[in-house]
Design an enzyme around this catalytic site. Sequence first.
Site, PDB file in Angstrom:
ATOM      1  N   HIS A  17      -8.631   7.695 -24.997  1.00  0.00           N
ATOM      2  CA  HIS A  17      -8.759   8.646 -23.886  1.00  0.00           C
ATOM      3  C   HIS A  17      -9.783   8.213 -22.835  1.00  0.00           C
ATOM      4  O   HIS A  17      -9.524   8.286 -21.644  1.00  0.00           O
ATOM      5  CB  HIS A  17      -9.148  10.030 -24.431  1.00  0.00           C
ATOM      6  CG  HIS A  17      -8.178  10.587 -25.430  1.00  0.00           C
ATOM      7  ND1 HIS A  17      -6.944  11.074 -25.076  1.00  0.00           N
ATOM      8  CD2 HIS A  17      -8.244  10.708 -26.791  1.00  0.00           C
ATOM      9  CE1 HIS A  17      -6.290  11.490 -26.170  1.00  0.00           C
ATOM     10  NE2 HIS A  17      -7.050  11.274 -27.219  1.00  0.00           N
ATOM     11  N   GLU A  77     -11.590   7.682 -29.809  1.00  0.00           N
ATOM     12  CA  GLU A  77     -11.559   8.589 -28.651  1.00  0.00           C
ATOM     13  C   GLU A  77     -11.792   7.817 -27.350  1.00  0.00           C
ATOM     14  O   GLU A  77     -11.135   8.068 -26.342  1.00  0.00           O
ATOM     15  CB  GLU A  77     -12.586   9.718 -28.813  1.00  0.00           C
ATOM     16  CG  GLU A  77     -12.237  10.711 -29.932  1.00  0.00           C
ATOM     17  CD  GLU A  77     -10.911  11.433 -29.699  1.00  0.00           C
ATOM     18  OE1 GLU A  77     -10.672  11.921 -28.589  1.00  0.00           O
ATOM     19  OE2 GLU A  77     -10.105  11.509 -30.654  1.00  0.00           O
ATOM     20  N   HIS A  94     -13.872  17.412 -30.505  1.00  0.00           N
ATOM     21  CA  HIS A  94     -12.819  16.443 -30.838  1.00  0.00           C
ATOM     22  C   HIS A  94     -12.731  15.416 -29.723  1.00  0.00           C
ATOM     23  O   HIS A  94     -12.749  14.230 -29.981  1.00  0.00           O
ATOM     24  CB  HIS A  94     -11.462  17.129 -31.064  1.00  0.00           C
ATOM     25  CG  HIS A  94     -10.380  16.175 -31.511  1.00  0.00           C
ATOM     26  ND1 HIS A  94      -9.219  16.558 -32.093  1.00  0.00           N
ATOM     27  CD2 HIS A  94     -10.293  14.835 -31.434  1.00  0.00           C
ATOM     28  CE1 HIS A  94      -8.467  15.494 -32.384  1.00  0.00           C
ATOM     29  NE2 HIS A  94      -9.094  14.438 -31.985  1.00  0.00           N
TER      30      HIS A  94
HETATM   31  P1  AMP Z   1      -6.422  12.022 -30.871  1.00  0.00           P
HETATM   32  O1  AMP Z   1      -5.660  10.748 -31.169  1.00  0.00           O
HETATM   33  O2  AMP Z   1      -7.729  12.178 -30.482  1.00  0.00           O
HETATM   34  O3  AMP Z   1      -7.320  11.641 -29.850  1.00  0.00           O
HETATM   35  O4  AMP Z   1      -7.083  12.235 -32.307  1.00  0.00           O
HETATM   36  C1  AMP Z   1      -6.188  12.244 -33.302  1.00  0.00           C
HETATM   37  C2  AMP Z   1      -6.768  11.597 -34.496  1.00  0.00           C
HETATM   38  O5  AMP Z   1      -8.116  12.015 -34.714  1.00  0.00           O
HETATM   39  C3  AMP Z   1      -5.961  12.023 -35.678  1.00  0.00           C
HETATM   40  O6  AMP Z   1      -5.780  10.908 -36.485  1.00  0.00           O
HETATM   41  C4  AMP Z   1      -6.832  13.093 -36.289  1.00  0.00           C
HETATM   42  O7  AMP Z   1      -6.585  13.208 -37.648  1.00  0.00           O
HETATM   43  C5  AMP Z   1      -8.200  12.548 -36.005  1.00  0.00           C
HETATM   44  N1  AMP Z   1      -9.243  13.557 -36.027  1.00  0.00           N
HETATM   45  C6  AMP Z   1      -9.220  14.810 -35.563  1.00  0.00           C
HETATM   46  N2  AMP Z   1     -10.390  15.424 -35.782  1.00  0.00           N
HETATM   47  C7  AMP Z   1     -11.180  14.515 -36.403  1.00  0.00           C
HETATM   48  C8  AMP Z   1     -12.502  14.537 -36.912  1.00  0.00           C
HETATM   49  N3  AMP Z   1     -13.275  15.612 -36.806  1.00  0.00           N
HETATM   50  N4  AMP Z   1     -12.956  13.416 -37.471  1.00  0.00           N
HETATM   51  C9  AMP Z   1     -12.197  12.314 -37.561  1.00  0.00           C
HETATM   52  N5  AMP Z   1     -10.953  12.221 -37.135  1.00  0.00           N
HETATM   53  C10 AMP Z   1     -10.442  13.320 -36.552  1.00  0.00           C
HETATM   54  P1  AMP Z   2      -0.888  16.371 -32.059  1.00  0.00           P
HETATM   55  O1  AMP Z   2       0.261  15.491 -32.446  1.00  0.00           O
HETATM   56  O2  AMP Z   2      -0.587  17.436 -31.066  1.00  0.00           O
HETATM   57  O3  AMP Z   2      -1.719  16.843 -33.213  1.00  0.00           O
HETATM   58  O4  AMP Z   2      -1.881  15.421 -31.250  1.00  0.00           O
HETATM   59  C1  AMP Z   2      -2.364  14.287 -31.841  1.00  0.00           C
HETATM   60  C2  AMP Z   2      -3.143  13.513 -30.841  1.00  0.00           C
HETATM   61  O5  AMP Z   2      -2.366  13.345 -29.666  1.00  0.00           O
HETATM   62  C3  AMP Z   2      -4.373  14.211 -30.356  1.00  0.00           C
HETATM   63  O6  AMP Z   2      -5.445  14.089 -31.196  1.00  0.00           O
HETATM   64  C4  AMP Z   2      -4.582  13.538 -29.030  1.00  0.00           C
HETATM   65  O7  AMP Z   2      -5.156  12.277 -29.176  1.00  0.00           O
HETATM   66  C5  AMP Z   2      -3.205  13.359 -28.548  1.00  0.00           C
HETATM   67  N1  AMP Z   2      -2.835  14.438 -27.628  1.00  0.00           N
HETATM   68  C6  AMP Z   2      -2.018  15.491 -27.841  1.00  0.00           C
HETATM   69  N2  AMP Z   2      -1.912  16.248 -26.734  1.00  0.00           N
HETATM   70  C7  AMP Z   2      -2.686  15.671 -25.800  1.00  0.00           C
HETATM   71  C8  AMP Z   2      -2.991  15.949 -24.453  1.00  0.00           C
HETATM   72  N3  AMP Z   2      -2.492  17.003 -23.795  1.00  0.00           N
HETATM   73  N4  AMP Z   2      -3.828  15.119 -23.818  1.00  0.00           N
HETATM   74  C9  AMP Z   2      -4.327  14.051 -24.426  1.00  0.00           C
HETATM   75  N5  AMP Z   2      -4.091  13.728 -25.694  1.00  0.00           N
HETATM   76  C10 AMP Z   2      -3.275  14.519 -26.372  1.00  0.00           C
END
Ligand code: AMP
Ligand code: AMP
Length: 226
Positions: A119, A115, A61
Amino acid sequence: MNHKSSILIILLIIQCLAILVVSQDFDFFYFVQQWPGSYCDKKQSCCYPKSGKPAPDFSIHGLWPNYKDGSYPSNCDPDSPFDESKISDLTNKMQEDWPTLACPSSDGLTFWGHEWDKHGTCSESVLDQHDYFATTLNLKKQVNLLQILTDAGINPDGEFYNLESIKDAIKGATGYTPWVECNVDGSGNSQLYQIYMCVDNSGSHIIECDVLPHGKCASKIQFPSF
Ligand code: AMP
Ligand code: AMP
């Protein structure tokens, strides 16, 4: 060396240390792997990437810079947008190890771009865009979660497993305690969704986590097939 020049050298060292401390813009990374079966087995399902159904293996991820106080930086540098041309040598491997499952079906660039922008730009002082993705792919090679779990008799077969036995298997094989995140399937079952390992702020070594994210799993969780 005379007295004056040794004082000068000491001052210089102090200045270097100060610069190091100030440019320290995060404390550690979470390296987050995902079980695709659990991303797809939920109310809002998933779409396979254009290249086809990913292998039944944990996928990446992300690699997320974090602070020791439990908070994290995000979207740190709008002047460094995701640039596909910088990772053209990695995209084949990324399609295998870091597949998108978002709908509609795509080639993954949107997911990787998200990503990086959210991040990756927060750890740019240590890893440029190419190194950020290469380092993350390399971490996956270091921690083969599916192998570790199946070796412990924990298989993606839709059965329920003790959360503790999952953590113990990973701790036993890697030496480090993981954090397990669960989600819920359409019938309300708690299932194994993502596994977090902590990584030092150079991205090279797995370390023990100082802080763990919030969230809960049931004590027995399902490991769905994919
Ligand atoms: P977070 O914001 O990385 O870094 O990621 C959260 C977003 O990534 C959310 O909108 C998730 O639904 C999406 N996400 C999580 N896993 C995947 C995946 N395998 N492919 C595409 N989107 C993803
Ligand atoms: P959640 O709401 O916990 O499903 O997280 C959604 C998104 O928030 C994730 O895909 C990440 O992009 C971000 N997120 C949640 N926790 C963290 C963390 N500890 N560090 C960085 N990103 C995070």
